[in-house]
Scaffold this motif. Structure first.
Motif, PDB file in Angstrom:
ATOM      1  N   ALA A  25       0.875  -1.231   0.040  1.00  0.00           N
ATOM      2  CA  ALA A  25      -0.112   0.064  -0.028  1.00  0.00           C
ATOM      3  C   ALA A  25       0.649   1.279  -0.026  1.00  0.00           C
ATOM      4  CB  ALA A  25      -0.909  -0.005   1.506  1.00  0.00           C
ATOM      5  N   GLU A  26       1.972   1.357   0.712  1.00  0.00           N
ATOM      6  CA  GLU A  26       2.641   2.216   0.879  1.00  0.00           C
ATOM      7  C   GLU A  26       3.388   2.583  -0.530  1.00  0.00           C
ATOM      8  OE1 GLU A  26       5.342   1.567   4.160  1.00  0.00           O
ATOM      9  OE2 GLU A  26       3.794   2.401   5.549  1.00  0.00           O
ATOM     10  N   THR A  27       3.864   1.682  -1.309  1.00  0.00           N
ATOM     11  CA  THR A  27       4.580   1.625  -2.527  1.00  0.00           C
ATOM     12  C   THR A  27       3.657   2.391  -3.494  1.00  0.00           C
ATOM     13  OG1 THR A  27       5.808  -0.349  -2.022  1.00  0.00           O
ATOM     14  CG2 THR A  27       5.617   0.353  -4.456  1.00  0.00           C
ATOM     15  N   ALA A  45      10.825 -15.823   1.764  1.00  0.00           N
ATOM     16  CA  ALA A  45      11.172 -16.058   0.538  1.00  0.00           C
ATOM     17  C   ALA A  45      10.059 -15.195  -0.458  1.00  0.00           C
ATOM     18  CB  ALA A  45      11.218 -17.527   0.164  1.00  0.00           C
ATOM     19  N   MET A  46       8.787 -15.295   0.013  1.00  0.00           N
ATOM     20  CA  MET A  46       7.769 -14.565  -0.932  1.00  0.00           C
ATOM     21  C   MET A  46       7.934 -13.030  -0.662  1.00  0.00           C
ATOM     22  SD  MET A  46       3.645 -14.514   0.014  1.00  0.00           S
ATOM     23  CE  MET A  46       3.829 -13.943   1.613  1.00  0.00           C
ATOM     24  N   ALA A  47       8.212 -12.610   0.452  1.00  0.00           N
ATOM     25  CA  ALA A  47       8.559 -11.346   0.888  1.00  0.00           C
ATOM     26  C   ALA A  47       9.614 -10.522   0.012  1.00  0.00           C
ATOM     27  CB  ALA A  47       8.727 -11.044   2.238  1.00  0.00           C
ATOM     28  N   GLN A  48      10.681 -11.529  -0.212  1.00  0.00           N
ATOM     29  CA  GLN A  48      12.002 -10.940  -0.938  1.00  0.00           C
ATOM     30  C   GLN A  48      11.592 -11.023  -2.450  1.00  0.00           C
ATOM     31  OE1 GLN A  48      14.936  -9.780   0.200  1.00  0.00           O
ATOM     32  NE2 GLN A  48      13.796  -9.882   2.281  1.00  0.00           N
ATOM     33  N   GLY A  49      10.814 -11.867  -2.994  1.00  0.00           N
ATOM     34  CA  GLY A  49      10.136 -11.841  -4.242  1.00  0.00           C
ATOM     35  C   GLY A  49       9.371 -10.584  -4.441  1.00  0.00           C
ATOM     36  N   VAL A  50       8.527 -10.392  -3.650  1.00  0.00           N
ATOM     37  CA  VAL A  50       7.630  -9.038  -3.598  1.00  0.00           C
ATOM     38  C   VAL A  50       8.477  -7.784  -3.755  1.00  0.00           C
ATOM     39  CG1 VAL A  50       5.842  -7.725  -2.726  1.00  0.00           C
ATOM     40  CG2 VAL A  50       5.409 -10.169  -3.033  1.00  0.00           C
ATOM     41  N   ILE A  51       9.460  -7.679  -2.889  1.00  0.00           N
ATOM     42  CA  ILE A  51      10.175  -6.418  -2.824  1.00  0.00           C
ATOM     43  C   ILE A  51      11.124  -6.435  -4.061  1.00  0.00           C
ATOM     44  CG2 ILE A  51      12.040  -5.545  -1.348  1.00  0.00           C
ATOM     45  CD1 ILE A  51      10.823  -6.964   1.175  1.00  0.00           C
ATOM     46  N   GLY A  52      11.777  -7.491  -4.437  1.00  0.00           N
ATOM     47  CA  GLY A  52      12.428  -7.517  -5.402  1.00  0.00           C
ATOM     48  C   GLY A  52      11.553  -6.985  -6.793  1.00  0.00           C
ATOM     49  N   LEU A  57      10.142  -2.757 -10.689  1.00  0.00           N
ATOM     50  CA  LEU A  57       9.303  -2.025 -11.378  1.00  0.00           C
ATOM     51  C   LEU A  57       9.456  -0.398 -11.342  1.00  0.00           C
ATOM     52  CD1 LEU A  57       5.894  -3.954 -10.529  1.00  0.00           C
ATOM     53  CD2 LEU A  57       7.172  -3.764 -12.841  1.00  0.00           C
ATOM     54  N   GLN A  58       9.725  -0.066  -9.820  1.00  0.00           N
ATOM     55  CA  GLN A  58      10.075   1.317  -9.868  1.00  0.00           C
ATOM     56  C   GLN A  58      11.300   1.727 -10.676  1.00  0.00           C
ATOM     57  OE1 GLN A  58      10.604   1.070  -5.428  1.00  0.00           O
ATOM     58  NE2 GLN A  58       8.680   2.091  -5.090  1.00  0.00           N
ATOM     59  N   SER A  59      12.158   0.829 -10.850  1.00  0.00           N
ATOM     60  CA  SER A  59      13.476   1.220 -11.669  1.00  0.00           C
ATOM     61  C   SER A  59      13.096   1.318 -12.902  1.00  0.00           C
ATOM     62  CB  SER A  59      14.774  -0.003 -11.456  1.00  0.00           C
ATOM     63  OG  SER A  59      15.709   0.350 -12.261  1.00  0.00           O
ATOM     64  N   ARG A  60      12.369   0.552 -13.277  1.00  0.00           N
ATOM     65  CA  ARG A  60      11.862   0.667 -15.013  1.00  0.00           C
ATOM     66  C   ARG A  60      11.226   1.667 -15.145  1.00  0.00           C
ATOM     67  NH1 ARG A  60       8.936  -4.765 -16.614  1.00  0.00           N
ATOM     68  NH2 ARG A  60      10.917  -5.623 -15.971  1.00  0.00           N
ATOM     69  N   GLU A  61      10.222   2.199 -14.165  1.00  0.00           N
ATOM     70  CA  GLU A  61       9.574   3.251 -14.304  1.00  0.00           C
ATOM     71  C   GLU A  61      10.216   4.532 -14.356  1.00  0.00           C
ATOM     72  OE1 GLU A  61       5.670   5.140 -14.779  1.00  0.00           O
ATOM     73  OE2 GLU A  61       6.041   3.105 -14.624  1.00  0.00           O
TER      74      GLU A  61
END
Length: 260
Positions: A25-27, A45-52, A57-61
Motif C-alpha cells: 500500500a505504501e509503494t 522467500a515470498m516477501a523477498q520476491g515481492v520486494i524485488g 518496477l520502480q527502476s523501470r518506471e
C-alpha cells in the motif's frame, strides 16, 4: 497452550503478512519502507520476491521517465526552430505549391510539438502524486458551451482534487471535440460515471480508445493521448477507467472510473 499457539500464529504469519500488505500500500502511495520481520522462511522467500519485483518496477518506471524527459528536451529546440522557420517562409513571396509545402511542414512541426507535450504529461501522470479525497461540489466545474449535470456532488471520491480535475479536463475536452453539448458527472460509492451526448464511439474504435496516440482527429490536431493520460493517472493511484454503455436517455460515450 492455546494462547501460545495464537501468539506464534500472530508473530510468524499474521504480522509478516500485514507488514507485506502495508508495504504494498505504501509503494502505491509513492514512498515505502520494506518490512524487516518475515516470520517463517516461506514468508521470507515470498516477501523477498515481492520486494524485488517492486524495486524492479520502480527502476523501470524511473528509466522510462528519464528517457521521456531526455527525448522531449532534446527534440524541443529543433521542433521550435522548424516552426519558426516555417512561419518566416510563410511571410515570403512563394509560389502556391511552395506555400502549401511550407504550410505542411509547419503543421507537422506543430503536431510534433503537441505530441512531445503529451509525452511529458503522460510521464507525469504515471507518478502517484494525487493522493487524497475530494467531492465534485468542491471543483466548481463550469465549461463554456457545455451543459453539465452533476449527481452525487457531496459524495467523497478517493482521489485528490488535482487528480480529478486532470481526469475530467481530458474527458471534457474529448467530449467537446466530438461535438458533445451536455455531460453528466455521477459520483457513486467508489466510482465516478462520466457520460456525454456526443456521437459515441464506434465498435471498431472501442478497443483502442485508451491506447497512446490513437485518435480519429489527427487532421484537426488531436494527439490521441488524452484518454491514455487519464488511464495512466488512475492506474498510478489504484483506479481503473472503462468504456461502458451509456445510461438511459444518453447516447454518447460513457466512462466508468472505479477507485480501489
Amino acid at each position: 497452550l492455546t494462547l501460545g499457539l495464537a501468539w506464534l500464529l500472530a508473530r510468524l504469519l499474521l504480522r509478516p503478512i500485514q507488514a507485506l500488505a502495508r508495504y504494498a500500500a505504501e509503494t502505491r502511495q509513492g514512498a515505502a519502507r520494506a518490512p524487516t520481520h518475515f516470520g517463517t522462511r516461506e514468508i521470507y522467500a515470498m516477501a523477498q520476491g515481492v520486494i524485488g519485483m517492486t524495486q524492479a518496477l520502480q527502476s523501470r518506471e524511473a528509466t522510462i521517465r528519464s528517457f521521456t524527459d531526455h527525448v522531449t528536451h532534446e527534440l524541443k529546440t529543433p521542433v521550435t526552430a522548424l516552426i519558426a522557420a516555417a512561419e518566416l517562409l510563410e511571410d515570403g513571396d512563394l509560389a502556391p505549391g511552395d506555400r502549401a509545402l511550407v504550410a505542411q511542414v509547419g503543421s507537422a512541426a506543430r503536431q510534433m510539438q503537441a505530441q512531445l507535450a503529451s509525452l511529458r504529461a503522460m510521464a507525469a501522470a504515471r507518478e502517484p502524486g494525487h493522493h487524497g479525497a475530494c467531492r465534485l461540489a468542491d471543483l466548481g466545474l463550469h465549461v463554456e458551451g457545455l451543459r453539465l449535470e452533476v449527481l452525487g456532488a457531496d459524495l467523497a471520491l478517493p482521489l485528490a482534487e488535482s487528480g480529478v480535475r486532470l481526469c475530467l479536463k481530458h474527458l471534457i475536452e474529448n467530449a467537446i471535440s466530438h461535438g458533445a453539448q451536455a455531460m453528466r458527472l455521477e459520483a457513486r460509492a467508489g466510482a465516478l460515471l462520466v457520460v456525454d451526448d456526443g456521437p459515441g464511439i464506434s465498435p471498431g474504435n472501442r478497443p483502442h480508445v485508451f491506447e497512446p496516440f490513437f485518435t480519429t482527429r489527427r487532421e484537426s490536431g488531436g494527439t490521441g493521448m488524452g484518454l491514455a493520460i487519464v488511464a495512466s493517472l488512475l492506474a498510478a493511484h489504484g483506479a481503473t477507467i472503462a468504456l461502458v454503455p451509456p445510461p438511459e436517455g444518453w447516447r454518447g460515450a460513457a466512462f466508468l472510473i472505479r477507485f480501489a
